[in-house]
Motif scaffolding. Structure first.
Motif, PDB file in Angstrom:
ATOM      1  N   PHE A 230       2.966   6.748   7.967  1.00 34.25           N
ATOM      2  CA  PHE A 230       3.438   7.783   7.055  1.00 34.25           C
ATOM      3  C   PHE A 230       3.136   7.388   5.616  1.00 34.25           C
ATOM      4  O   PHE A 230       2.910   6.210   5.313  1.00 34.25           O
ATOM      5  CB  PHE A 230       4.945   8.025   7.234  1.00 34.25           C
ATOM      6  CG  PHE A 230       5.802   6.892   6.742  1.00 34.25           C
ATOM      7  CD1 PHE A 230       6.318   6.896   5.456  1.00 34.25           C
ATOM      8  CD2 PHE A 230       6.078   5.801   7.554  1.00 34.25           C
ATOM      9  CE1 PHE A 230       7.100   5.845   4.995  1.00 34.25           C
ATOM     10  CE2 PHE A 230       6.863   4.747   7.102  1.00 34.25           C
ATOM     11  CZ  PHE A 230       7.367   4.775   5.822  1.00 34.25           C
ATOM     12  N   GLN A 231       3.140   8.379   4.755  1.00 35.98           N
ATOM     13  CA  GLN A 231       2.926   8.169   3.325  1.00 35.98           C
ATOM     14  C   GLN A 231       4.291   8.101   2.640  1.00 35.98           C
ATOM     15  O   GLN A 231       5.153   8.939   2.877  1.00 35.98           O
ATOM     16  CB  GLN A 231       2.124   9.345   2.749  1.00 35.98           C
ATOM     17  CG  GLN A 231       2.008   9.383   1.241  1.00 35.98           C
ATOM     18  CD  GLN A 231       0.824   8.604   0.709  1.00 35.98           C
ATOM     19  OE1 GLN A 231      -0.227   8.575   1.336  1.00 35.98           O
ATOM     20  NE2 GLN A 231       0.988   7.979  -0.447  1.00 35.98           N
ATOM     21  N   TRP A 232       4.494   7.101   1.785  1.00 35.77           N
ATOM     22  CA  TRP A 232       5.730   7.055   1.005  1.00 35.77           C
ATOM     23  C   TRP A 232       5.845   8.314   0.159  1.00 35.77           C
ATOM     24  O   TRP A 232       4.869   8.783  -0.416  1.00 35.77           O
ATOM     25  CB  TRP A 232       5.757   5.829   0.096  1.00 35.77           C
ATOM     26  CG  TRP A 232       5.971   4.525   0.802  1.00 35.77           C
ATOM     27  CD1 TRP A 232       5.035   3.550   1.033  1.00 35.77           C
ATOM     28  CD2 TRP A 232       7.191   4.051   1.376  1.00 35.77           C
ATOM     29  NE1 TRP A 232       5.602   2.502   1.718  1.00 35.77           N
ATOM     30  CE2 TRP A 232       6.926   2.784   1.942  1.00 35.77           C
ATOM     31  CE3 TRP A 232       8.483   4.574   1.476  1.00 35.77           C
ATOM     32  CZ2 TRP A 232       7.900   2.029   2.593  1.00 35.77           C
ATOM     33  CZ3 TRP A 232       9.455   3.820   2.123  1.00 35.77           C
ATOM     34  CH2 TRP A 232       9.166   2.566   2.668  1.00 35.77           C
ATOM     35  N   THR A 233       7.044   8.875   0.063  1.00 34.13           N
ATOM     36  CA  THR A 233       7.272  10.109  -0.681  1.00 34.13           C
ATOM     37  C   THR A 233       8.197   9.854  -1.867  1.00 34.13           C
ATOM     38  O   THR A 233       8.974   8.886  -1.863  1.00 34.13           O
ATOM     39  CB  THR A 233       7.918  11.183   0.216  1.00 34.13           C
ATOM     40  OG1 THR A 233       9.250  10.760   0.561  1.00 34.13           O
ATOM     41  CG2 THR A 233       7.099  11.400   1.485  1.00 34.13           C
TER      42      THR A 233
ATOM     43  N   PRO B 108       0.829  -1.206   0.000  1.00 35.85           N
ATOM     44  CA  PRO B 108       0.000   0.000   0.000  1.00 35.85           C
ATOM     45  C   PRO B 108       0.867   1.261   0.000  1.00 35.85           C
ATOM     46  O   PRO B 108       2.093   1.194   0.122  1.00 35.85           O
ATOM     47  CB  PRO B 108      -0.795  -0.124   1.307  1.00 35.85           C
ATOM     48  CG  PRO B 108       0.101  -0.925   2.201  1.00 35.85           C
ATOM     49  CD  PRO B 108       0.826  -1.891   1.309  1.00 35.85           C
ATOM     50  N   SER B 109       0.212   2.396  -0.099  1.00 40.71           N
ATOM     51  CA  SER B 109       0.935   3.677  -0.194  1.00 40.71           C
ATOM     52  C   SER B 109       1.471   4.151   1.144  1.00 40.71           C
ATOM     53  O   SER B 109       2.292   5.067   1.191  1.00 40.71           O
ATOM     54  CB  SER B 109       0.005   4.752  -0.764  1.00 40.71           C
ATOM     55  OG  SER B 109      -1.136   4.913   0.076  1.00 40.71           O
ATOM     56  N   THR B 110       1.014   3.566   2.246  1.00 46.84           N
ATOM     57  CA  THR B 110       1.443   4.005   3.568  1.00 46.84           C
ATOM     58  C   THR B 110       2.156   2.871   4.304  1.00 46.84           C
ATOM     59  O   THR B 110       1.991   1.703   3.973  1.00 46.84           O
ATOM     60  CB  THR B 110       0.254   4.471   4.425  1.00 46.84           C
ATOM     61  OG1 THR B 110      -0.664   3.386   4.579  1.00 46.84           O
ATOM     62  CG2 THR B 110      -0.451   5.640   3.775  1.00 46.84           C
ATOM     63  N   ALA B 111       2.955   3.254   5.299  1.00 47.73           N
ATOM     64  CA  ALA B 111       3.663   2.284   6.128  1.00 47.73           C
ATOM     65  C   ALA B 111       3.786   2.856   7.528  1.00 47.73           C
ATOM     66  O   ALA B 111       3.323   3.963   7.804  1.00 47.73           O
ATOM     67  CB  ALA B 111       5.029   1.974   5.540  1.00 47.73           C
ATOM     68  N   THR B 112       4.424   2.104   8.425  1.00 47.95           N
ATOM     69  CA  THR B 112       4.572   2.527   9.817  1.00 47.95           C
ATOM     70  C   THR B 112       6.051   2.671  10.151  1.00 47.95           C
ATOM     71  O   THR B 112       6.847   1.793   9.842  1.00 47.95           O
ATOM     72  CB  THR B 112       3.925   1.496  10.767  1.00 47.95           C
ATOM     73  OG1 THR B 112       2.564   1.320  10.395  1.00 47.95           O
ATOM     74  CG2 THR B 112       4.003   1.970  12.209  1.00 47.95           C
ATOM     75  N   ASP B 113       6.408   3.807  10.771  1.00 48.34           N
ATOM     76  CA  ASP B 113       7.816   4.040  11.077  1.00 48.34           C
ATOM     77  C   ASP B 113       8.193   3.408  12.416  1.00 48.34           C
ATOM     78  O   ASP B 113       7.390   2.712  13.054  1.00 48.34           O
ATOM     79  CB  ASP B 113       8.149   5.536  11.056  1.00 48.34           C
ATOM     80  CG  ASP B 113       7.410   6.326  12.142  1.00 48.34           C
ATOM     81  OD1 ASP B 113       6.924   5.717  13.124  1.00 48.34           O
ATOM     82  OD2 ASP B 113       7.337   7.556  12.013  1.00 48.34           O
ATOM     83  N   ALA B 114       9.439   3.654  12.850  1.00 45.41           N
ATOM     84  CA  ALA B 114       9.954   3.030  14.072  1.00 45.41           C
ATOM     85  C   ALA B 114       9.208   3.480  15.330  1.00 45.41           C
ATOM     86  O   ALA B 114       9.264   2.812  16.362  1.00 45.41           O
ATOM     87  CB  ALA B 114      11.447   3.335  14.218  1.00 45.41           C
ATOM     88  N   ASN B 115       8.508   4.606  15.244  1.00 46.42           N
ATOM     89  CA  ASN B 115       7.731   5.107  16.376  1.00 46.42           C
ATOM     90  C   ASN B 115       6.254   4.766  16.264  1.00 46.42           C
ATOM     91  O   ASN B 115       5.406   5.376  16.920  1.00 46.42           O
ATOM     92  CB  ASN B 115       7.905   6.630  16.493  1.00 46.42           C
ATOM     93  CG  ASN B 115       9.345   7.017  16.751  1.00 46.42           C
ATOM     94  OD1 ASN B 115      10.006   6.422  17.599  1.00 46.42           O
ATOM     95  ND2 ASN B 115       9.840   8.005  16.005  1.00 46.42           N
ATOM     96  N   ASP B 116       5.945   3.781  15.417  1.00 47.44           N
ATOM     97  CA  ASP B 116       4.563   3.341  15.190  1.00 47.44           C
ATOM     98  C   ASP B 116       3.673   4.451  14.638  1.00 47.44           C
ATOM     99  O   ASP B 116       2.457   4.443  14.844  1.00 47.44           O
ATOM    100  CB  ASP B 116       3.951   2.768  16.486  1.00 47.44           C
ATOM    101  CG  ASP B 116       4.605   1.459  16.885  1.00 47.44           C
ATOM    102  OD1 ASP B 116       4.996   0.700  15.978  1.00 47.44           O
ATOM    103  OD2 ASP B 116       4.722   1.201  18.097  1.00 47.44           O
ATOM    104  N   GLN B 117       4.290   5.396  13.927  1.00 44.36           N
ATOM    105  CA  GLN B 117       3.534   6.453  13.278  1.00 44.36           C
ATOM    106  C   GLN B 117       3.347   6.109  11.798  1.00 44.36           C
ATOM    107  O   GLN B 117       4.301   5.745  11.101  1.00 44.36           O
ATOM    108  CB  GLN B 117       4.265   7.800  13.398  1.00 44.36           C
ATOM    109  CG  GLN B 117       4.459   8.278  14.831  1.00 44.36           C
ATOM    110  CD  GLN B 117       3.144   8.548  15.525  1.00 44.36           C
ATOM    111  OE1 GLN B 117       2.265   9.219  14.975  1.00 44.36           O
ATOM    112  NE2 GLN B 117       2.986   8.023  16.734  1.00 44.36           N
TER     113      GLN B 117
END
Length: 220
Positions: free
Chosen positions: A128-131, A117-126
């Motif tokens: 984000f949208q791929w850029t 998908p277009s979004t993922a989760t960063d190391a802080n469980d936030q």
């Protein structure tokens, strides 16, 4: 095609026999392949896909296709299939979701599709949208973690790895699967249901047309 130009083995270096990136650039029977494995894990990090998305576009998804097989009786399966998000100039870390398949690898060459998908989760469980800046970055890529079960042994063989970026520019959807430095250097001429392809930069290219369901209708 968006193909990797760097392969890193991480802590599983001793489990791989061939890790030449050129071996996964096209379907030609040359493999990135492991040594004979049993009861172990083996990892690969594919990077430097050389995308050139325009700034300001909205990424709608990232498709991964891997053409692969195993050789030997031991069961081989995916453990982790995740994208790599750049964290500095040279490093990246794996990001969810993990799209590992439950099916065991076969001894017949097979193409497997992983639609991210277009979004993922960063190391802080936030979330984000791929850029564009991230996917254009040399550290961006694909993490592949595999396991080999018990038995006399098996060899993991990967023939092709490709990424396709789907993005929205204004109200028009595009995909980018080329690694040529400029999209303008590809010229297409539609001939009925087929395309004639010309490129202005010397090199070896694989041009593939698929239906929206992923069925290949032309390979040039």
């Amino acid at each position: 095609i968006g193909i990797p130009n760097i392969i890193v083995t991480g802590i599983s270096t001793d489990r791989w026999a061939v890790v030449n990136p050129a071996n996964v650039h096209q379907i030609d029977g040359r493999f990135v392949e492991s040594k004979v494995l049993k009861l172990t894990h083996a990892n690969l990090f594919f990077r430097d896909f050389r995308f050139s998305l325009p700034t300001g576009v909205t990424i709608q998804g990232i498709d991964v296709r891997i053409i692969r097989k195993k050789k030997g009786a031991n069961p081989v399966k995916d453990v982790t299939v995740a994208l790599l998000k750049p964290i500095n100039d040279t490093e990246a870390m794996g990001k969810g979701p993990n799209l590992a398949k439950l099916d065991l690898w076969t001894e017949t060459i097979n193409t497997v599709w992983y639609p991210f998908p277009s979004t993922a989760t960063d190391a802080n469980d936030q979330v984000f949208q791929w850029t564009p800046a991230e996917v254009n970055h040399p550290a961006f890529g694909l993490f592949l973690g595999l396991s080999c079960g018990a038995g006399k042994g098996a060899v993991i063989q990967i023939d092709k790895v490709e990424l396709t970026i789907k993005y929205l520019q204004g109200t028009i959807s595009y995909t980018q699967t080329n690694t040529i430095s400029s999209i303008s250097s590809i010229n297409l001429k539609q001939l009925g249901r087929k395309f004639q392809v010309n490129v202005s930069e010397e090199g070896n290219y694989l041009f593939t047309v698929r239906t929206t369901s992923g069925v290949i209708v032309q390979t040039t």
